[in-house]
Write a protein that holds these residues in place. Structure first.
Motif, short mmCIF file in Angstrom:
data_model
loop_
_atom_site.label_atom_id
_atom_site.label_comp_id
_atom_site.label_asym_id
_atom_site.label_seq_id
_atom_site.Cartn_x
_atom_site.Cartn_y
_atom_site.Cartn_z
N ASP A 53 0.76 -1.13 -0.16
CA ASP A 53 -0.14 0.10 -0.04
C ASP A 53 0.99 1.40 0.07
OD1 ASP A 53 -2.27 1.52 0.15
OD2 ASP A 53 -2.38 1.42 2.34
N TRP A 54 0.43 2.37 -0.58
CA TRP A 54 1.26 3.53 -0.77
C TRP A 54 1.09 4.44 0.76
CZ3 TRP A 54 2.64 6.57 -5.53
CH2 TRP A 54 3.20 7.74 -5.14
N THR A 55 0.04 4.35 1.35
CA THR A 55 -0.31 4.87 2.53
C THR A 55 -0.02 4.17 3.70
OG1 THR A 55 -1.87 6.38 1.32
CG2 THR A 55 -1.73 6.72 3.77
N GLU A 60 5.96 6.01 3.92
CA GLU A 60 5.39 5.94 2.50
C GLU A 60 5.58 4.53 1.86
OE1 GLU A 60 5.34 9.36 0.12
OE2 GLU A 60 3.09 10.09 1.12
N SER A 80 -2.91 1.79 -4.38
CA SER A 80 -3.14 3.09 -3.88
C SER A 80 -4.43 3.86 -4.36
CB SER A 80 -2.04 3.98 -4.10
OG SER A 80 -2.41 5.30 -3.91
N ARG A 82 -4.49 6.98 -4.69
CA ARG A 82 -4.07 7.98 -5.58
C ARG A 82 -4.68 7.89 -7.07
NH1 ARG A 82 0.39 11.08 -3.21
NH2 ARG A 82 0.61 10.61 -0.99
N ASP A 87 1.63 9.74 -9.94
CA ASP A 87 1.88 8.90 -8.90
C ASP A 87 2.17 7.65 -9.50
OD1 ASP A 87 1.46 10.72 -6.96
OD2 ASP A 87 -0.77 10.43 -7.13
N TYR A 99 1.26 -1.07 -10.79
CA TYR A 99 0.55 -0.15 -9.95
C TYR A 99 -1.14 -0.17 -10.11
CZ TYR A 99 -0.97 4.54 -8.02
OH TYR A 99 -1.44 5.70 -7.47
N ARG A 101 -4.72 1.00 -8.84
CA ARG A 101 -5.72 2.02 -8.20
C ARG A 101 -6.80 1.28 -7.24
NH1 ARG A 101 -4.62 4.28 -13.01
NH2 ARG A 101 -3.14 6.33 -12.76
#
Length: 236
Positions: A53-55, A60, A80, A82, A87, A99, A101
């Motif tokens: 996870d990004w967050t 980070e 993420s 984002r 990003d 990546y 979303r």
């Protein structure tokens, strides 16, 4: 052999759902809820792939991704919420394999994970076929990532190993500082750091680091490995 997946996700509900779907798909799963725990698990658990996870509450995910890439080439799927295209670009530049979303479909994630695992396994098998590089007095074990000079192991950091291999593979080919920065994933423009790594590498492989025999400097251009008497050979 059952593949091991490390999930680094601080959302308990999402983490539990990911674990459920992954186990159902035949994977062994470990869940960690912070970046630090995720990095520790990378060493202890030795996963075959990571869902990141990004967050995260402490570090980070993008920084975790960058640090993982210094240690391993395993698939990293970053998830993420984002939505900015930049990003996604940044995540891929930092070493993410994929990546995705949020919100995402679990079937899509599992399919992408399966494809990346297969691709990574194939790449590993191809690398094992060529297990050793020999040039002059140097021997590079491409499986165990070790370097020997006249049969004596030279203790190198991961970056030093990668840098030496980069020079050894094409002796006489001048590598610019920009090329080395890109190869080692340094911050752009960090040319002095390249010089520091070259100096440290010379201290480990040269008999006289101040007057190097093997790693030579081309003034104003970069560095190259000097071995006119020997050719590179690969052993399997």
């Amino acid at each position: 052999m059952t593949k091991k997946i490390l999930v680094v996700e601080d959302d308990e509900n999402l983490g539990n759902l990911l674990q459920l779907y992954l186990i159902k798909d035949g994977y062994e799963v470990r869940i960690e809820t912070s970046g630090k725990l995720g990095l520790d698990a990378l060493v202890q658990y030795e996963p075959d792939a990571i869902i990141l996870d990004w967050t995260l509450p402490d570090i980070e995910g993008i920084e975790i991704c960058r640090q993982i890439r210094y240690q391993s080439d395993i698939p990293i799927i970053m998830i993420s919420s984002r939505t900015d295209e930049l990003d996604a670009v940044l995540a891929l530049e930092m070493g993410a394999t994929e990546y995705i979303r949020k919100p995402f479909g679990f079937r899509e994630l599992l399919t992408r994970l399966r494809l990346h695992l297969k691709r990574y396994e194939k790449e590993q098998q191809q690398q094992v076929r060529v297990s050793e590089l020999v040039i002059g007095p140097f021997k590079v074990d491409l499986v165990m990532f070790k370097v020997y000079k006249e049969e004596v192991e030279i203790p190198l950091t991961k970056r030093e190993f990668k840098l030496l291999l980069h020079l050894l593979e094409q002796p006489g080919d001048i590598k610019s500082r920009e090329d080395i920065i890109e190869m080692l994933d340094f911050t752009k423009g960090d040319k002095r750091t390249v010089d520091v790594h070259i100096r440290r590498l010379r201290e480990k492989i040269e008999e006289q680091p101040s007057s190097p025999k093997w790693i030579k400097t081309k003034s104003g251009i970069g560095y190259y490995f000097n071995d006119k008497a020997q050719e590179v050979s690969y052993n399997s």
